[in-house]
Motif scaffolding. Structure first.
Motif, PDB file in Angstrom:
ATOM      1  N   GLY A 232       0.753  -1.273  -0.179  1.00 12.98           N
ATOM      2  CA  GLY A 232      -0.097   0.075  -0.056  1.00 12.98           C
ATOM      3  C   GLY A 232       0.915   1.315   0.094  1.00 12.98           C
ATOM      4  O   GLY A 232       2.022   1.143   0.578  1.00 12.98           O
ATOM      5  N   PRO A 233       0.110   2.544  -0.606  1.00 11.42           N
ATOM      6  CA  PRO A 233       1.218   3.540  -0.832  1.00 11.42           C
ATOM      7  C   PRO A 233       1.541   4.190   0.557  1.00 11.42           C
ATOM      8  O   PRO A 233       2.522   5.051   0.703  1.00 11.42           O
ATOM      9  CB  PRO A 233       0.322   4.612  -1.421  1.00 11.42           C
ATOM     10  N   GLY A 234       0.902   3.808   1.797  1.00 11.11           N
ATOM     11  CA  GLY A 234       1.240   4.410   2.900  1.00 11.11           C
ATOM     12  C   GLY A 234       2.144   3.421   3.843  1.00 11.11           C
ATOM     13  O   GLY A 234       2.418   3.890   4.861  1.00 11.11           O
ATOM     14  N   THR A 235       2.610   2.405   3.279  1.00 11.09           N
ATOM     15  CA  THR A 235       3.178   1.397   3.930  1.00 11.09           C
ATOM     16  C   THR A 235       4.865   1.785   4.060  1.00 11.09           C
ATOM     17  O   THR A 235       5.420   2.120   3.059  1.00 11.09           O
ATOM     18  CB  THR A 235       3.314   0.259   3.345  1.00 11.09           C
ATOM     19  N   THR A 236       5.372   1.886   5.200  1.00 11.34           N
ATOM     20  CA  THR A 236       7.018   2.246   5.430  1.00 11.34           C
ATOM     21  C   THR A 236       7.474   0.836   5.843  1.00 11.34           C
ATOM     22  O   THR A 236       6.981   0.215   6.945  1.00 11.34           O
ATOM     23  CB  THR A 236       7.193   3.556   6.425  1.00 11.34           C
ATOM     24  N   TYR A 237       8.555   0.429   5.466  1.00 13.65           N
ATOM     25  CA  TYR A 237       9.158  -1.037   5.494  1.00 13.65           C
ATOM     26  C   TYR A 237      10.226  -0.600   6.382  1.00 13.65           C
ATOM     27  O   TYR A 237      11.252   0.199   6.292  1.00 13.65           O
ATOM     28  CB  TYR A 237       9.372  -1.592   4.481  1.00 13.65           C
ATOM     29  N   THR A 238      10.376  -1.478   7.686  1.00 10.71           N
ATOM     30  CA  THR A 238      11.339  -1.204   8.623  1.00 10.71           C
ATOM     31  C   THR A 238      12.397  -2.445   8.532  1.00 10.71           C
ATOM     32  O   THR A 238      11.986  -3.452   8.317  1.00 10.71           O
ATOM     33  CB  THR A 238      10.843  -1.059  10.042  1.00 10.71           C
ATOM     34  N   VAL A 239      13.637  -1.984   8.969  1.00 10.53           N
ATOM     35  CA  VAL A 239      14.775  -3.092   8.870  1.00 10.53           C
ATOM     36  C   VAL A 239      15.875  -2.649   9.794  1.00 10.53           C
ATOM     37  O   VAL A 239      15.962  -1.307   9.804  1.00 10.53           O
ATOM     38  CB  VAL A 239      15.195  -3.085   7.367  1.00 10.53           C
ATOM     39  N   ASP A 240      16.721  -3.381  10.153  1.00  5.62           N
ATOM     40  CA  ASP A 240      17.466  -3.003  11.300  1.00  5.62           C
ATOM     41  C   ASP A 240      18.722  -2.570  10.340  1.00  5.62           C
ATOM     42  O   ASP A 240      19.492  -3.361   9.642  1.00  5.62           O
ATOM     43  CB  ASP A 240      18.014  -4.305  12.063  1.00  5.62           C
ATOM     44  N   THR A 241      19.189  -1.459  10.599  1.00  8.39           N
ATOM     45  CA  THR A 241      20.189  -0.735   9.432  1.00  8.39           C
ATOM     46  C   THR A 241      21.367  -0.575  10.492  1.00  8.39           C
ATOM     47  O   THR A 241      22.420  -0.044  10.093  1.00  8.39           O
ATOM     48  CB  THR A 241      20.067   0.538   9.072  1.00  8.39           C
ATOM     49  N   ARG A 242      21.583  -1.107  11.628  1.00  6.54           N
ATOM     50  CA  ARG A 242      22.684  -0.959  12.749  1.00  6.54           C
ATOM     51  C   ARG A 242      23.989  -2.021  11.977  1.00  6.54           C
ATOM     52  O   ARG A 242      23.546  -3.059  11.571  1.00  6.54           O
ATOM     53  CB  ARG A 242      22.414  -1.644  14.145  1.00  6.54           C
ATOM     54  N   GLN A 243      25.208  -1.317  11.973  1.00  7.76           N
ATOM     55  CA  GLN A 243      26.395  -2.164  11.672  1.00  7.76           C
ATOM     56  C   GLN A 243      26.319  -2.419  10.164  1.00  7.76           C
ATOM     57  O   GLN A 243      27.062  -3.423   9.543  1.00  7.76           O
ATOM     58  CB  GLN A 243      26.445  -3.474  12.548  1.00  7.76           C
ATOM     59  N   LEU A 244      25.791  -1.421   9.450  1.00 12.02           N
ATOM     60  CA  LEU A 244      25.463  -1.820   7.983  1.00 12.02           C
ATOM     61  C   LEU A 244      26.927  -1.730   7.259  1.00 12.02           C
ATOM     62  O   LEU A 244      27.860  -1.146   7.492  1.00 12.02           O
ATOM     63  CB  LEU A 244      24.903  -0.554   7.307  1.00 12.02           C
ATOM     64  N   GLY A 245      27.165  -3.403   6.843  1.00 16.78           N
ATOM     65  CA  GLY A 245      28.287  -3.713   6.114  1.00 16.78           C
ATOM     66  C   GLY A 245      29.545  -3.589   7.129  1.00 16.78           C
ATOM     67  O   GLY A 245      30.690  -3.422   6.530  1.00 16.78           O
ATOM     68  N   ASN A 246      29.439  -3.652   8.416  1.00 16.66           N
ATOM     69  CA  ASN A 246      30.688  -3.432   9.141  1.00 16.66           C
ATOM     70  C   ASN A 246      31.009  -4.876   9.825  1.00 16.66           C
ATOM     71  O   ASN A 246      30.387  -5.421  10.664  1.00 16.66           O
ATOM     72  CB  ASN A 246      30.284  -2.686  10.595  1.00 16.66           C
TER      73      ASN A 246
END
Length: 441
Positions: A232-246
């Motif tokens: 749906g157009p109002g949907t925001t997807y969440t994902v853990d972005t901590r330590q990205l590529g570290n």
């Protein structure tokens, strides 16, 4: 799933939940086909020269030790390569990593076909491994991040069938092109780099990665193309972005224990497999088979791998990754013992077929399971470290087994040593968590 405010059309959703109700569609089939061939190419590159290695000795004036260096060179280059490409894939995306990796590999592989001496050949083989490491590292995590939750395990195990197909292609090339020299086989390998354009055309970027980078509209568009009803157009997807590529994130908190066990397991498992495959023709000739018969034996072994993968795919969806992996590794150990102690030709065949069926079925489960331990921000990095551990074994095993053979250790003791690494693999898998049916984070 959390509604935000009084407007139920606006909500936040964990990205993994968008795959729970997703059907398996034509888009998934196209992505599977593109990444399947990529895995075939990876298998081909690591195996093709093995079956025409006899041509390298006269061409460069080298003995078995020198040939072993040539065979190990690609894996040697891939070790630093995977450690570079994994974090790169977590930062620039899965699709560009696959594309530029394959293109660079094709160019360097073509140059290696015209190497004037052993030093140049080894350098270019190392460089081609460095380039190929990108697609080698990210193929499975990429595919996992496109699949519906319910089909993830089954479909990803099927992707592993690309390995025996590549093996069969390498054997076929050695028969069809071997008389033309090793150069022709390497040129055929270089042409495979053009498959990068098929990946770019057929495989969308990972919605997990897009969401992690804040590219919500693009993630939503890819999910819609993949058939997710949660777009749906109002949907925001969440994902853990901590330590990205570290890489340090792999050794923090609860991931540290998983990472350490995973690294040792990858080393042991690949030693058990690669130590056998690299020297299989030589080991079989030690038991009285001709080179032609040895190639036929290897081809039949590759065929036995395919039903091993298929059976593991069907069973892992029902019983989980861990139980099926353990069952298949233990059964492979039994097959290895039969192969090592075979008293006749039919026992030699039967033992190796059991070993091939169960060990590669276990590999299919492991390729999937291994990619599910880490969150999106570290999935490419985690898989790259796992692959590096495999490649260390791939690099060392040919020389180590060659030394055992050169020291007149003999067929049975050498096989028992190889088999011990398979048994260690089963023991190491015991503390790892089950991931069947769980959403990726």
């Amino acid at each position: 799933m959390t509604a935000t405010g009084s407007d139920t059309s606006t909500r936040t959703l964990p990205i993994g939940a968008a795959f729970d109700r997703m059907p398996f569609t034509r888009r998934h089939v196209l992505a599977a086909a593109a990444l399947f061939i990529a895995f075939v190419i990876e298998s081909w590159e690591q195996l093709a020269l093995i079956y025409v290695s006899a041509d390298l000795g006269p061409a460069f004036g080298i003995d078995e030790g020198g040939i072993g260096l040539v065979l190990s060179a690609v894996a040697f280059g891939m070790i630093p390569g995977v450690l570079i490409w994994g974090p790169v894939a977590d930062r620039i995306g899965r699709r560009p990593t696959c594309f530029w990796s394959l293109i660079a590999y094709g160019v360097i592989a073509l140059a290696s076909a015209f190497a004037p001496n052993l030093g140049v050949l080894l350098t270019l083989r190392v460089a081609s491994g460095l380039a190929l490491a990108g697609v080698y590292t990210i193929t499975f995590p990429y595919f996992l991040e496109l699949l519906p939750t319910k089909q993830r395990g089954k479909a990803a195990v099927y992707l592993s069938i690309g390995w025996p197909i590549g093996m069969l292609a390498a054997i076929g090339a050695s028969v069809a092109l071997g008389d033309l020299g090793w150069h022709v086989v390497v040129i055929a390998s270089a042409a495979a780099g053009l498959w990068a354009f098929a990946i770019r055309a057929w495989v969308p970027e990972s919605p997990y990665w897009l969401a992690a980078r804040g590219r919500q509209d693009e993630a939503r568009a890819v999910l819609a193309r993949l058939g997710s009803p949660d777009t749906g157009p109002g949907t925001t997807y969440t994902v853990d972005t901590r330590q990205l590529g570290n890489p340090l994130g792999l050794f923090r908190g609860g991931l540290a224990k998983i990472t350490i066990v995973m690294l040792v397991l990858n080393f042991a498992f690949n030693w058990g497999y690669w130590g056998l495959q690299t020297w299989l023709p030589t080991l079989l000739m030690d038991r009285g088979l001709t080179m032609s018969a040895s190639l036929g034996f290897a081809a039949l072994s590759a065929l036995m791998m395919i039903p091993g993968y298929i059976s593991a795919s069907l069973l892992t969806a029902r019983y989980g990754r861990k139980k099926i992996f353990l069952l298949y590794v233990v059964a492979a150990v039994a097959g290895g013992l039969w192969f090592a102690t075979a008293g006749s030709t039919w026992q030699l065949y039967a033992g190796n077929f059991v070993l091939s069926f169960f060990s590669l079925g276990a590999w299919g489960v492991w390729n999937t399971w291994n990619g599910e331990f880490y969150p999106t921000a570290l999935r490419g990095t985690g898989y790259s470290w796992a692959t590096a551990a495999q490649l260390v074994a791939t690099t060392i095993a040919p020389s180590a087994v060659g030394a055992l053979l050169a020291g007149a250790t003999g067929f049975t003791p050498t096989m028992l040593i190889i088999n011990a690494f398979m048994l260690l693999t089963a023991l190491l898998a015991l503390p790892l968590p089950e991931t069947e049916g769980r959403e990726l984070t």
